[in-house]
Scaffold this motif. Structure first.
Motif, mmCIF file in Angstrom:
data_model
loop_
_atom_site.group_PDB
_atom_site.id
_atom_site.type_symbol
_atom_site.label_atom_id
_atom_site.label_comp_id
_atom_site.label_asym_id
_atom_site.label_seq_id
_atom_site.Cartn_x
_atom_site.Cartn_y
_atom_site.Cartn_z
ATOM 1 N N ALA A 161 1.037 -5.633 4.011
ATOM 2 C CA ALA A 161 0.229 -6.522 4.843
ATOM 3 C C ALA A 161 0.539 -7.966 4.488
ATOM 4 N N ALA A 162 0.650 -8.803 5.509
ATOM 5 C CA ALA A 162 1.003 -10.206 5.307
ATOM 6 C C ALA A 162 -0.149 -10.990 4.680
ATOM 7 N N PRO A 163 0.172 -12.028 3.932
ATOM 8 C CA PRO A 163 -0.887 -12.895 3.393
ATOM 9 C C PRO A 163 -1.495 -13.756 4.495
ATOM 10 N N ASN A 164 -2.761 -14.129 4.318
ATOM 11 C CA ASN A 164 -3.457 -15.021 5.250
ATOM 12 C C ASN A 164 -3.477 -14.488 6.679
ATOM 13 N N PHE A 165 -3.621 -13.165 6.803
ATOM 14 C CA PHE A 165 -3.673 -12.527 8.128
ATOM 15 C C PHE A 165 -4.817 -11.518 8.151
ATOM 16 N N MET A 174 0.834 -1.203 0.000
ATOM 17 C CA MET A 174 0.000 0.000 0.000
ATOM 18 C C MET A 174 0.865 1.248 0.000
ATOM 19 N N GLU A 175 0.479 2.210 -0.840
ATOM 20 C CA GLU A 175 1.131 3.514 -0.840
ATOM 21 C C GLU A 175 0.119 4.560 -0.392
ATOM 22 N N ASP A 176 0.480 5.332 0.629
ATOM 23 C CA ASP A 176 -0.383 6.392 1.150
ATOM 24 C C ASP A 176 -0.238 7.617 0.255
ATOM 25 N N MET A 177 -1.315 8.032 -0.393
ATOM 26 C CA MET A 177 -1.246 9.134 -1.349
ATOM 27 C C MET A 177 -1.447 10.505 -0.708
ATOM 28 N N LEU A 178 -1.854 10.544 0.577
ATOM 29 C CA LEU A 178 -2.130 11.826 1.232
ATOM 30 C C LEU A 178 -1.377 12.002 2.543
ATOM 31 N N GLY A 179 -1.176 10.926 3.292
ATOM 32 C CA GLY A 179 -0.635 11.018 4.638
ATOM 33 C C GLY A 179 -1.766 11.038 5.647
ATOM 34 N N ILE A 220 9.084 -7.199 7.207
ATOM 35 C CA ILE A 220 8.590 -6.011 6.512
ATOM 36 C C ILE A 220 7.154 -5.672 6.896
ATOM 37 N N TYR A 221 6.375 -6.656 7.370
ATOM 38 C CA TYR A 221 4.947 -6.442 7.575
ATOM 39 C C TYR A 221 4.665 -5.413 8.668
ATOM 40 N N GLY A 222 3.796 -4.459 8.329
ATOM 41 C CA GLY A 222 3.367 -3.471 9.308
ATOM 42 C C GLY A 222 4.317 -2.311 9.493
ATOM 43 N N ARG A 223 5.489 -2.380 8.915
ATOM 44 C CA ARG A 223 6.402 -1.244 8.977
ATOM 45 C C ARG A 223 5.944 -0.159 8.018
ATOM 46 N N VAL A 224 6.063 1.090 8.427
ATOM 47 C CA VAL A 224 5.870 2.202 7.496
ATOM 48 C C VAL A 224 7.258 2.587 7.014
ATOM 49 N N PHE A 225 7.487 2.516 5.718
ATOM 50 C CA PHE A 225 8.836 2.712 5.205
ATOM 51 C C PHE A 225 8.801 3.512 3.911
ATOM 52 N N GLY A 261 -2.776 -0.315 14.369
ATOM 53 C CA GLY A 261 -3.335 -1.616 14.065
ATOM 54 C C GLY A 261 -2.269 -2.681 13.968
ATOM 55 N N ASP A 262 -2.530 -3.700 13.154
ATOM 56 C CA ASP A 262 -1.601 -4.823 12.977
ATOM 57 C C ASP A 262 -1.779 -5.362 11.554
ATOM 58 N N LEU A 263 -0.705 -5.377 10.779
ATOM 59 C CA LEU A 263 -0.730 -5.877 9.400
ATOM 60 C C LEU A 263 -0.038 -7.231 9.270
ATOM 61 N N GLY A 264 0.261 -7.834 10.423
ATOM 62 C CA GLY A 264 0.902 -9.141 10.395
ATOM 63 C C GLY A 264 2.276 -9.160 11.005
ATOM 64 N N GLY A 265 2.780 -8.002 11.419
ATOM 65 C CA GLY A 265 4.109 -7.930 12.014
ATOM 66 C C GLY A 265 4.096 -7.386 13.428
ATOM 67 N N GLY A 266 2.929 -7.359 14.062
ATOM 68 C CA GLY A 266 2.818 -6.818 15.414
ATOM 69 C C GLY A 266 2.134 -5.461 15.414
ATOM 70 N N ARG A 267 1.739 -4.999 16.602
ATOM 71 C CA ARG A 267 1.002 -3.749 16.731
ATOM 72 C C ARG A 267 1.875 -2.546 16.349
ATOM 73 N N PHE A 268 1.246 -1.548 15.707
ATOM 74 C CA PHE A 268 1.937 -0.303 15.377
ATOM 75 C C PHE A 268 1.008 0.873 15.649
ATOM 76 N N ASP A 269 1.596 2.038 15.834
ATOM 77 C CA ASP A 269 0.858 3.281 16.060
ATOM 78 C C ASP A 269 1.744 4.386 15.515
#
Length: 303
Positions: free
Chosen positions: A85-89, A55-60, A130-135, A66-74
């Protein structure tokens, strides 16, 4: 929250309340789904789907958690930042603001063998970090932007474009996730290069795939894409476009076929698509080119 079953990321966004958020979707034969979604603030969680989703954020957004498969983030996101986001999650995502996302979904069944081959069997979806990291990745953002631009010019991406773009993006994702792809093995053997170019010329009107060309060279799609670029200097899709434009020029110069027929002969869905591609490469429309090459005075001016 109750989720309805969805077999893919694209299917999830095409049904129920999420369908109203979908702005664009393109899918070439289930190889790579491209979606653009405009969503309000709030809970945007979804069920597990068998896709890797970039996913690419077009606005910010001021806050996403939440959690995309790599643990909680904020986190706070900026325009152009990326996440996977991870598959099958079953993901959980809550946004404090409305936002717009461009997403690429890789159906796992179509990409598992490519990942296994490219990483020499060492890639694991369970261990990727890589999952759930904003990079940020200029290489991935550029590849996504080019893919979208070509979609706007030519419609749904060809199987060749989708597979090649997917290989390029996944290679970068795996490197960022701590699992670099195997190094390239040099260019194509002369016989393989010759046979692939012959196949391209013979099937200009077809939606030829990267897998077709790789099979001709007796290579995996991933390794073939990188070796082709080393040998020819450009990716297979770019070279195929060059061959098509070359054939269009030849037909405009030597036949009286309508432009619409020429477009179909070289694999474009309409004369409008051909006109956009031809203008980009020749800086004039097919009709103007035909007039110019058949008018001796104007032909001299072109040289």
């Amino acid at each position: 929250m109750t989720f309805h079953a969805a077999s893919s990321f694209a299917q999830w966004h095409s049904k129920g309340r999420h369908a109203s958020y979908l702005r664009m979707t393109k899918s070439p034969g289930g190889i790579l789904d491209l979606l653009e979604v405009q969503r309000p603030a709030g809970d945007m969680s979804r069920p597990a789907v068998s896709d890797i989703v970039l996913m690419e954020d077009m606005l910010g957004c001021s806050r996403v958690r939440g959690d995309l498969g790599g643990g909680r983030f904020d986190v706070k996101t900026a325009k152009g930042t990326l996440a996977v986001a991870a598959p099958n999650f079953a993901t959980s995502v809550i946004n404090d603001e409305g936002h717009r996302l461009r997403s690429l979904a890789f159906p796992l069944a179509r990409w598992q063998s490519v990942l296994d081959e490219a990483a020499d069997g060492r890639f694991s979806f369970d261990t990727s970090c890589i999952y759930g990291r904003v990079f940020d990745s200029s290489a991935i953002r550029s590849a996504v932007r080019n893919l979208w631009t070509l979609c706007e010019d030519e419609g749904a991406p060809s199987r060749l474009l989708a597979r090649a773009a997917g290989c390029e993006i996944l290679a970068e994702l795996c490197s960022l996730g701590g699992m670099p792809f195997a190094p390239a093995r040099g260019g194509l053997a002369p016989w393989a290069e010759r046979r692939c170019l012959e196949l391209m010329r013979a099937r200009l009107s077809d939606d030829i795939s990267l897998d077709d060309l790789a099979a001709e060279a007796r290579l995996s799609p991933f390794h073939f894409a990188r070796m082709f670029k080393q040998s020819l200097g450009v990716p297979p899709r770019v070279y195929l476009t060059r061959l098509r434009v070359e054939k269009v020029r030849e037909m405009l110069e030597h036949t009286d076929l309508p432009v619409t027929q020429i477009a179909l002969e070289v694999g474009y869905s309409s004369n409008q698509v051909l006109a956009r591609v031809f203008l980009k490469h020749q800086r004039m429309s097919p009709t103007d080119y035909r007039r110019a090459v058949r008018d001796p005075v104007r032909r001299i001016a072109m040289q």
